[in-house]
Design an enzyme around this catalytic site. Structure first.
Site, mmCIF file in Angstrom:
data_model
loop_
_atom_site.group_PDB
_atom_site.id
_atom_site.type_symbol
_atom_site.label_atom_id
_atom_site.label_comp_id
_atom_site.label_asym_id
_atom_site.label_seq_id
_atom_site.Cartn_x
_atom_site.Cartn_y
_atom_site.Cartn_z
ATOM 1 N N TYR A 88 0.860 -1.258 -0.115
ATOM 2 C CA TYR A 88 -0.111 -0.013 0.059
ATOM 3 C C TYR A 88 0.750 1.305 -0.106
ATOM 4 O O TYR A 88 2.119 1.246 -0.652
ATOM 5 C CB TYR A 88 -1.048 0.032 1.198
ATOM 6 C CG TYR A 88 -2.146 0.986 0.850
ATOM 7 C CD1 TYR A 88 -2.787 0.695 -0.255
ATOM 8 C CD2 TYR A 88 -2.538 2.028 1.680
ATOM 9 C CE1 TYR A 88 -4.155 1.668 -0.497
ATOM 10 C CE2 TYR A 88 -3.515 3.115 1.421
ATOM 11 C CZ TYR A 88 -4.182 2.623 0.215
ATOM 12 O OH TYR A 88 -5.371 3.655 -0.091
ATOM 13 N N ARG A 142 -9.304 10.556 -7.929
ATOM 14 C CA ARG A 142 -8.103 11.332 -7.111
ATOM 15 C C ARG A 142 -7.372 10.355 -6.530
ATOM 16 O O ARG A 142 -7.477 10.103 -5.185
ATOM 17 C CB ARG A 142 -8.975 12.257 -6.269
ATOM 18 C CG ARG A 142 -8.145 13.178 -5.567
ATOM 19 C CD ARG A 142 -8.922 13.815 -4.227
ATOM 20 N NE ARG A 142 -9.327 12.767 -3.404
ATOM 21 C CZ ARG A 142 -8.491 12.009 -2.459
ATOM 22 N NH1 ARG A 142 -7.138 12.500 -2.390
ATOM 23 N NH2 ARG A 142 -8.786 11.127 -1.539
ATOM 24 N N LYS A 160 -6.074 -2.115 -0.834
ATOM 25 C CA LYS A 160 -6.739 -1.893 0.421
ATOM 26 C C LYS A 160 -7.326 -3.435 0.794
ATOM 27 O O LYS A 160 -7.324 -3.482 2.015
ATOM 28 C CB LYS A 160 -7.879 -1.191 0.129
ATOM 29 C CG LYS A 160 -7.442 0.631 0.418
ATOM 30 C CD LYS A 160 -7.718 0.729 1.855
ATOM 31 C CE LYS A 160 -7.108 2.233 2.117
ATOM 32 N NZ LYS A 160 -7.927 2.978 1.784
ATOM 33 N N GLU A 231 -13.264 4.760 -2.304
ATOM 34 C CA GLU A 231 -12.006 4.831 -1.982
ATOM 35 C C GLU A 231 -11.345 5.961 -3.286
ATOM 36 O O GLU A 231 -11.772 5.645 -4.556
ATOM 37 C CB GLU A 231 -11.236 3.706 -2.129
ATOM 38 C CG GLU A 231 -9.488 3.891 -1.951
ATOM 39 C CD GLU A 231 -9.456 4.355 -0.719
ATOM 40 O OE1 GLU A 231 -8.335 4.735 -0.409
ATOM 41 O OE2 GLU A 231 -10.265 3.843 0.147
ATOM 42 N N ASP A 232 -10.882 6.880 -2.916
ATOM 43 C CA ASP A 232 -10.211 7.924 -3.981
ATOM 44 C C ASP A 232 -11.280 8.642 -5.174
ATOM 45 O O ASP A 232 -10.723 8.455 -6.340
ATOM 46 C CB ASP A 232 -9.184 7.287 -4.526
ATOM 47 C CG ASP A 232 -7.903 7.320 -3.473
ATOM 48 O OD1 ASP A 232 -8.070 7.756 -2.471
ATOM 49 O OD2 ASP A 232 -6.776 6.554 -3.741
ATOM 50 N N ASP A 254 -13.609 5.775 2.839
ATOM 51 C CA ASP A 254 -12.560 5.565 3.529
ATOM 52 C C ASP A 254 -11.851 6.928 3.633
ATOM 53 O O ASP A 254 -11.097 7.418 4.534
ATOM 54 C CB ASP A 254 -11.535 4.579 3.175
ATOM 55 C CG ASP A 254 -10.196 4.396 4.008
ATOM 56 O OD1 ASP A 254 -10.743 4.124 5.491
ATOM 57 O OD2 ASP A 254 -9.057 4.426 3.624
ATOM 58 N N ASP A 255 -11.665 7.905 2.617
ATOM 59 C CA ASP A 255 -11.086 9.193 2.375
ATOM 60 C C ASP A 255 -11.757 10.031 3.418
ATOM 61 O O ASP A 255 -10.827 10.873 4.092
ATOM 62 C CB ASP A 255 -10.976 9.804 1.110
ATOM 63 C CG ASP A 255 -10.521 8.781 -0.036
ATOM 64 O OD1 ASP A 255 -9.151 8.528 0.318
ATOM 65 O OD2 ASP A 255 -11.303 8.387 -0.702
ATOM 66 N N ALA A 295 -10.908 14.957 1.991
ATOM 67 C CA ALA A 295 -10.123 14.149 3.092
ATOM 68 C C ALA A 295 -10.302 15.389 4.039
ATOM 69 O O ALA A 295 -10.131 14.980 5.349
ATOM 70 C CB ALA A 295 -8.746 13.673 2.857
ATOM 71 N N ASN A 401 -0.241 11.594 1.148
ATOM 72 C CA ASN A 401 0.436 10.718 0.494
ATOM 73 C C ASN A 401 0.641 10.950 -0.911
ATOM 74 O O ASN A 401 -0.052 11.595 -1.548
ATOM 75 C CB ASN A 401 -0.390 9.550 0.867
ATOM 76 C CG ASN A 401 -0.575 8.856 2.111
ATOM 77 O OD1 ASN A 401 0.572 8.674 2.661
ATOM 78 N ND2 ASN A 401 -1.580 8.385 2.671
ATOM 79 N N ASN A 445 -2.200 6.055 9.458
ATOM 80 C CA ASN A 445 -2.571 5.042 8.303
ATOM 81 C C ASN A 445 -3.970 4.652 8.419
ATOM 82 O O ASN A 445 -4.081 4.128 9.548
ATOM 83 C CB ASN A 445 -1.385 3.973 8.101
ATOM 84 C CG ASN A 445 -1.545 3.496 6.788
ATOM 85 O OD1 ASN A 445 -2.663 3.181 6.323
ATOM 86 N ND2 ASN A 445 -0.255 3.117 6.101
#
Length: 543
Positions: A88, A142, A160, A231-232, A254-255, A295, A401, A445
């Site tokens: 990851y 993203r 993930k 995610e993203d 999750d973000d 985020a 990140n 994390n």
């Protein structure tokens, strides 16, 4: 693979469940006589360490997972600190950038915009529908701090899910990585002859709504026991899809929620150390964010819980949080702004635009500075020295990140704060020796949160993922430090304990689901905490 039927009890009714069994050991003669699983794991670790580039190590581990997933996950569990950054962040960023060029074999599901009206049929091509329990879904718009990578974002979903397996014992065969191929606005990929995705620009949000409605409805129909993690997604889509679907399906972003929970956990521990040094009450903390995307705003929303836990009202909690973006301090008089930024826009400042971060720090006088801006070096010497002048132990969290986009590095924060910084980052940094002591960086994390949150939601069979469940995950993580970890001023537990931590978080999440009335595994309500923890551990897969 052998398929057996096992009797299971669910809400007082006995049913037969299809349980896949691991393949039998190869017949004599198909392996060398002296082959031994433990020695083979050492052999694989030696092969891994012979690679001199992290991306080569990532590729090796991907191929090992495909060929022998038990050995792959055994290596992960026995070498978490070494292997997590390879599967990851930060290495997965390079894996995404090079995905179309390094592609070897398909893994996961690719749902294209061209599949609209036919999504259910595509989903039903997945070979393990009955076993599916967790899916990570991205549209690649993203990826980390790297921008729009299109279909090259698939390694994010794969990585993930590997952490769900390693960190919480989710069965490998129950994971479903998905990339929604909705085009890309990245001209580099549109011009790349090796690019594997749809060669068209992205459609605006409102034109994708029908596609997403069909996708979610077909996901629920095809995988009735599935928890979905978004995610993203780009900021506007991340908020829009979370708002549109979170009450109708078991899902979380999750973000927005996972990052918020892991930062809340680290901040709880950092705030206690900071207040002990300054004599300030916990309610007097003040937080400045650099970065106001999905985020940044998601973390800010979650950190309001910190102030509410100290007895402050919602309005008082919001007043303790300041946001800045590429145009400086966010305040009402600045002019039009994106909808998601308005909640934290300041009403108590009407001066000229304030764009220099050091000036903003001196104006706000925060106790904590958090970065989700993907701006390398934004927390420069002037900024950290200003924070150190205001606080005996400044809280500095550069959370962007991968490493090359982090707002500062640990050695810089240590040097410029004279070793007094309370530090957590999104990517790993090495420990530092300073003033005769060894200082340890925290890593905020998300892998501390989402495996346990996902496991708890799956075992509770949650109808949706409530705010209470996310907050319970954060508090469970914050309380998981051992006395030895606290003695070293650690903000997060050592990653080698991830299975133990995930089990505790899952227990807290299940209890929160029960409290919020979103659990469907009602038989778990009668278990004591000790019995529930033992039940959770019994459900965790081991290689």
């Amino acid at each position: 693979m052998t398929i057996v039927l096992s009797p299971v009890w669910s809400n007082g009714v006995q049913k037969l469940k299809v349980v896949s069994q691991p393949p039998k050991k190869p017949a004599r003669g198909l392996l060398p006589l002296a082959f031994d699983g433990e020695i083979h794991a050492l052999r694989c670790l030696q092969q891994l360490r012979s690679k001199d580039k992290d991306i080569e190590k990532h590729i090796y581990l991907s191929q090992l997972k495909d060929a022998d997933h038990a050995t792959f996950y055994r290596l992960c569990l026995e070498n978490m600190a070494e292997i997590t950054p390879l599967i990851y962040t930060p290495t997965v960023g390079d894996a995404c950038l090079q995905f179309s060029h390094n592609f070897r074999r398909p893994e996961g599901l690719f749902i294209s915009l061209k599949d609209k009206g036919n999504i259910g049929k595509i989903l039903r091509n997945w070979p393990r529908k009955e076993e599916a329990r967790i899916s990570v879904v991205t549209d690649g718009s993203r990826i980390l701090g790297l921008g729009d990578l299109g279909v090259n974002g698939m390694p994010i979903s794969i990585g993930k899910l590997s952490l769900y397996v390693a960190g919480a014992g989710i069965r490998p065969e129950s994971t479903v990585p998905i990339c929604l191929d909705l085009g890309t606005d990245n001209q580099k990929y549109l011009d790349d002859p090796l690019y594997l995705g749809l060669r068209q620009r992205r459609q605006p949000l409102h034109e994708l709504q029908e596609f997403m409605e069909e996708f979610m409805a077909e996901m629920a129909a095809t995988f009735p026991h599935l928890l979905i993690q978004f995610e993203d997604f780009a900021t506007d889509k991340a908020f829009a899809y979370l708002d549109a679907f979170r009450s109708r399906y078991p899902l979380f972003n999750d973000d927005i929620q996972g990052t918020g929970a892991v930062v809340l956990s680290g901040f709880l521990n950092a705030a206690k150390l900071s207040s002990a040094a300054s004599g300030r009450s916990l309610a007097d903390h003040r937080i400045l964010f650099l970065g106001a995307g999905s985020a940044g705003v998601g973390v800010a929303m979650q950190l309001m819980s910190f102030f509410k836990l100290q007895g402050l009202s919602t309005e008082e909690a919001r007043d303790r949080i300041y946001l800045a973006d590429s145009q400086g301090l966010i305040f009402d008089g600045r002019g039009p702004m994106a909808e998601h930024k308005k909640y934290f826009s300041r009403k108590d400042y009407n001066g000229p635009p304030m764009t220099d971060l050091t000036d903003i720090v001196n104006h706000v006088q925060p106790t904590a500075l958090l970065g989700l801006s993907t701006t390398k070096g934004a927390f420069n010497q002037s900024v950290i020295e200003a924070m150190s002048a205001l606080n005996p132990r400044p809280i500095i969290f550069p959370l962007s990140n991968p490493v090359r986009l982090s707002e500062c590095e640990f050695h810089e924060a240590v040097q410029w704060s004279n070793g007094l910084v309370l530090f957590a980052s999104g990517s790993p940094f090495p420990e530092q020796d300073f003033g005769g002591r060894t200082l340890y960086p925290g890593q905020g994390n998300n892998m501390y949160i989402f495996p346990g949150l996902g496991l708890g939601a799956i075992l509770a069979r949650a109808k949706n993922v409530s705010d209470g469940m996310v907050e319970a995950a954060a508090l469970g993580l914050a309380n998981s430090l051992t006395p030895e970890e606290r003695a070293h001023d650690l903000l997060y537990p050592r990653v080698e304990r991830i299975r133990e931590i995930s089990a505790e978080i899952a227990r807290a999440v299940i209890r929160a689901a029960q409290k919020d009335g979103v659990d469907r595994s009602t038989d778990l309500r009668v278990l004591s905490d000790a019995e529930l923890l033992e039940f959770i551990r019994s459900k965790m897969w081991n290689p």
